[in-house]
Design an enzyme around this catalytic site. Structure first.
Site: not given
Ligand code: MG
Length: 400
Positions: A158, A208
């Site tokens: 992420y 994210h």
């Protein structure tokens, strides 16, 4: 039917792999009858254990197992302050276990109690990632060969491949990333994967909540030509209102919600039709009961479900997801974490995958159990999470 009462509420913690898992087991007054539920908030697992042990369990002993709705409502308001992730997960463990018990008493899988199947199995998406674009493409093609049709593609972790920029002297350690580099590299990667796999495969990506609102808008616009299935968690829940702007600027489908705890958080994005898929983590919202209500609410507004289904949902939680998936008229897609052999051994009845579809078994209740002896061989470790100690290039802490 004679009244069956709650005799004990047991909290089972285990860590078969990276994630620490919490499972609630409710023992009833009927010999041999019990239920299991997922209470996994992996980063604060011992807080959930304490909430159950000290607050929820004493309240539940002696209660009628059939009164799921009443018990859910009372567990939520009984502490006066409500809707936090620790309490919600604790309630979820109980809620799912009571649905499991109700199904076992009825002799039916839980999806039957919800109204029955709309489909035989749930289409799933899996995670293809790599540290280079070629690795991502190779991983995606490998999944396609196995029959998967929906692939989430990520370059790096992420936030991308990390940050190479110079840090201020004295900066603390942490999971550093550079939002601008992440954005540039991943938009390019999605285009390259699309070119490599062709138009038929569905592609997903998880931001994210790593971008500022204006960069999230730009991201959604720039990936529009790549015809994505959805873009996930483009923003943090705190930036909910910005979804209106994303909607105005791009026709990229939007999925949102694994961090939502409180109905206030998801109500506006659904009512305003700012998102296409609601993807809460169902234990985080309080279990099957509120997830069922949310699915019905979303259906009214044309929003589909995509329940959060990573490794930090226990296999019991994955089974609960699947009962909702095969029932919900507005099912969209299910995230799937591809369990290990150990997971299948520890959780008998864990659903199986075939050509990209996840099939429920036909056992009564949730259809899943936990081998407590095996679970005890993998105790939870006292981890201080690294990946959530997220920092910008200058060292500032940000949302993970
Ligand atoms: Mg996600």
């Amino acid at each position: 039917m004679a009244t069956v009462r709650i005799e004990d509420v047991q909290i089972i913690l285990t860590q078969p792999d990276r994630s620490r898992l919490a499972v609630v087991k409710i023992i009833t007054s009927e010999p041999g009858l019990y239920g299991v539920g997922c209470a996994t908030f992996t980063q604060r697992i011992f807080a959930v254990q304490a909430a159950l042990e000290h607050h929820i369990k004493p309240f539940l002993i002696g209660r009628d197992v059939d009164r799921i709705e009443e018990l859910w409502q009372m567990m939520m308001v009984h502490g006066y302050w409500r809707n936090g992730p620790v309490l919600n997960n604790a309630i979820s463990g109980v809620d799912m276990a009571l649905w499991d018990i109700k199904g076992k008493r009825a002799g039916m899988p839980v999806y039957q109690l919800l109204g029955g199947k709309c489909r035989e199995a749930a289409a799933v998406y899996v995670h293809a990632s790599g540290s280079t674009v070629d690795e991502v493409i190779a991983s995606a093609k490998n999944f396609i060969e196995q029959g998967y049709h929906y692939i989430r593609v990520q370059l790096g972790a992420y936030g991308g491949t990390g940050s190479q920029r110079t840090r201020p002297e004295g900066s603390p350690d942490g999971a550093y990333f550079d939002p601008r580099t992440y954005m540039r590299e991943n938009i390019a990667m999605i285009g390259q994967v699309r070119a490599a796999v062709g138009p038929d495969i569905e592609l997903l990506h998880d931001i994210h909540e790593r971008l500022t609102p204006i960069d999230a808008i730009r991201f959604a616009k720039q990936v529009e030509p790549f015809d994505m299935f959805f873009l996930e968690d483009a923003l943090a829940p705190e930036d909910n209102e910005w979804f209106a702007q994303i909607r105005q600027h791009a026709a990229t489908p939007i999925a949102m919600g694994e961090l939502y705890n409180n109905p206030h958080e998801w109500r506006m994005v659904i009512q305003n039709r700012w998102i296409d898929y609601i993807r809460v983590h169902i234990s985080q919202t309080g279990g099957l009961t509120p997830a069922r209500n949310l699915a019905i609410f979303a259906h009214v507004y044309g929003v589909k479900t995509a329940w959060h289904g990573p490794q930090d949902t226990s296999p019991v939680g994955h089974a609960a997801n699947l009962h909702l998936d095969v029932w919900a008229p507005n099912f969209g897609i299910q995230e799937w974490y591809r369990p290990s052999e150990l997971d299948y051994a520890m959780f008998p009845g864990l659903p199986k995958i075939k050509h990209g579809y996840l099939y429920p078994n036909e056992l009564p209740g949730l259809g899943i159990d936990i081998d407590e002896k095996l679970a005890a061989e993998y105790p939870c470790q006292p981890i201080i999470e690294d990946w959530t100690q997220t920092r910008l290039p200058d060292g500032s802490p940000v949302r993970p």
